[in-house]
Design an enzyme around this catalytic site. Structure first.
Site, PDB file in Angstrom:
ATOM      1  CG  ASP A   1      -1.875  -1.127   1.289  1.00  0.00           C
ATOM      2  OD1 ASP A   1      -2.032  -1.794   0.240  1.00  0.00           O
ATOM      3  OD2 ASP A   1      -2.480  -1.373   2.349  1.00  0.00           O
TER       4      ASP A   1
ATOM      5  CE  LYS B   1      -5.844   6.351   8.178  1.00  0.00           C
ATOM      6  NZ  LYS B   1      -5.837   4.931   8.495  1.00  0.00           N
TER       7      LYS B   1
ATOM      8  CG  ASP C   1      -3.918   4.053  -2.401  1.00  0.00           C
ATOM      9  OD1 ASP C   1      -4.757   3.147  -2.288  1.00  0.00           O
ATOM     10  OD2 ASP C   1      -3.807   4.970  -1.567  1.00  0.00           O
TER      11      ASP C   1
END
Length: 500
Positions: free
Chosen positions: A193, A272, A431
């Protein structure tokens, strides 16, 4: 007898009627609870459909997932319910059709995957310590695999991604129980990742060294965690607001009070979502709502007014922290917004061509509205068509994230093509790139080489020239791209934690 009882007890009076504020609070709690129940019901239905599709497919020799691409080039599976782009549960029950031997390092990659999926800090350790984490927890892993619903096998249930973690536990157990793990035939996909991939592309476009360090474009002994990095910068800004308070200034005092409420809450989880969506042009209002949702989960923020004010302050300061850490990247984002503003002056949609040659055209136009009146009701039909004027604000705000999506989709396609040539299996989720455990080193090399190849081209200069030729009537109004920083894109080749 009833009369006698009433006389003895006296008449019943309501001792205190609830105030309007209490009734309002009760109704808010009631509506929130109903909303939660509705969401849980829809999640149960969704889970049931996925399980049913899996049951139907479980005896098939292999399942194919046809993909289509959206207007930016991002690939999506066409099957809606069961696919590897879906939830943790879907990913946990899907395996590659063909198995390959683990080879020399395959078992280590299974342990690394287990640590990544378990989370709780294990996913932030250096790679060799993630392997150690797996080995130290081997007994828990085996118990989870052998009796996942039993009292001793519940370890996997505490993982961040429990279903994928359980699947990995089962594969590790089979591999370690085999006579020779290197020859064990494994078909579990292993993920690599990107660390906040949108910001990786921004930092590469602007050659932003500080930003590149924060998202692992630069080699380091330990993977940088951009969310922790932003949380640390934010904590410093909040601390300064407390220490530098001017008690004669009301605004400064109010800011200091909010800073004191926030300082102990600043952590990775708080920022986040805002950091992730900053790539997609998150607004101040969006950031405030995200942080409000995080504060709602914490003790001391039950009061809605306090929560709102602290979240508004935290959102502003988080966006300040992002600007501090990603200066060149922020300049790239602002330049892209400027280009879209120039294009919309001629009532045209923004269009460009990806490095793979895919033409992209943003479809956002104003909607037409038509009211239809019937005997029972009046309703409004909204529709979009190419005769309508472009939606200028949407064209502007969507261009930076859409351009980045067109670049990350190009990187994935380039990697997929090269993996196919190298005869290794590849699956991708934007991704997150997947392959067999034994082939991870090969795929890791390929995805780094393709990222360097992609960003070695002068992408912003090419875009600048293309926009000038596509919109000649406003060609003189486009500003040239911002100055590059001093990041050497070749360093990505040696960065262990670029994708990990």
């Amino acid at each position: 007898s009833n009369a006698t009882q009433n006389e003895r007890n006296g008449p019943l009076y309501a001792t205190a009627l609830p105030s309007a504020k209490e009734v309002g609070e009760f109704m808010r709690v009631l509506n929130r609870t109903k909303q939660t129940n509705r969401e849980l019901h829809s999640q149960r239905c969704d889970f049931a459909i996925k399980i049913e599709v899996a049951r139907e497919m479980r005896n098939e020799e292999r399942i194919y997932f046809p993909h289509n691409v959206d207007f930016r080039g991002r690939a999506y599976t066409m099957h809606a319910h069961l696919n590897h782009i879906g939830s943790d549960f879907c990913r946990g029950i899907l395996k590659f059709a063909d198995a390959k031997p683990l080879g020399r390092n395959g078992l280590d990659w299974l342990f690394i995957q287990c640590a990544n999926l378990y989370g709780s800090g294990a996913d932030k350790l250096p790679l060799h310590q993630r392997v150690e984490f797996g080995k130290l927890n081997l007994e828990n892993i085996k118990k989870s695999a052998e009796d996942p619903l039993g009292p001793d096998g519940s370890w996997w249930q505490d993982a961040d991604d429990p279903w994928q973690c359980l699947a990995t536990c089962m594969e590790i157990t089979k591999a370690t129980n085999s006579k020779d793990p290197a020859k064990f035939m494994c078909n579990l996909p292993i993920h690599q990742d990107g660390s906040c991939n949108g910001l990786q592309h921004y930092a590469a476009l602007g050659r932003d060294f500080a930003g590149g360090q924060a998202v692992n474009l630069v080699p380091a002994d330990r993977g940088a965690d951009v969310y922790t990095g932003i949380a640390n910068v934010l904590r410093g800004i909040v601390q300064k607001d407390i220490e530098n308070c001017d008690y004669k200034d009301e605004q400064s005092v109010e800011r200091m009070k909010l800073a004191k409420l926030l300082i102990d809450q600043v952590d990775r989880k708080l920022v986040k979502q805002t950091v992730m969506t900053s790539v997609y042009g998150v607004t101040f209002v969006g950031a405030r709502m995200q942080i409000q949702a995080r504060l709602k989960e914490r003790v001391g923020f039950e009061n809605e007014s306090v929560r709102y004010r602290v979240a508004a302050y935290a959102a502003k300061r988080t966006l300040d922290a992002l600007n501090d850490m990603f200066q060149n990247a922020r300049e790239v984002m602002e330049w892209l917004t400027h280009c879209a503003s120039v294009v919309t002056k001629v009532n045209a949609p923004v269009q460009w061509t990806t490095p793979l040659g895919l033409p992209v055209l943003q479809p956002y136009r104003n909607k037409t509205q038509k009211s239809v009146r019937t005997l029972l009701q009046t309703f409004v039909l909204r529709s979009e068509d190419e005769k309508q004027k472009v939606n200028k604000s949407k064209q502007r705000s969507a261009f930076p994230p859409n351009y980045i999506h067109s670049i990350d989709s190009t990187h994935m396609m380039m990697t997929a093509l090269e993996c196919s040539r190298a005869n290794i299996t590849f699956a991708g989720v934007h991704d997150s790139f997947w392959t067999h455990a034994g082939d991870v080193p090969v795929m890791s090399r390929i995805l780094r080489e393709k990222f360097i190849e992609l960003h070695k081209a002068p992408l912003l200069d090419n875009l600048y020239e293309e926009l000038k030729s596509t919109y000649p009537e406003v060609a003189g109004e486009f500003l040239p791209p911002p100055e590059y920083g001093d990041l050497d894109i070749e360093t990505v080749r040696d960065s262990t934690y670029f994708f990990s």
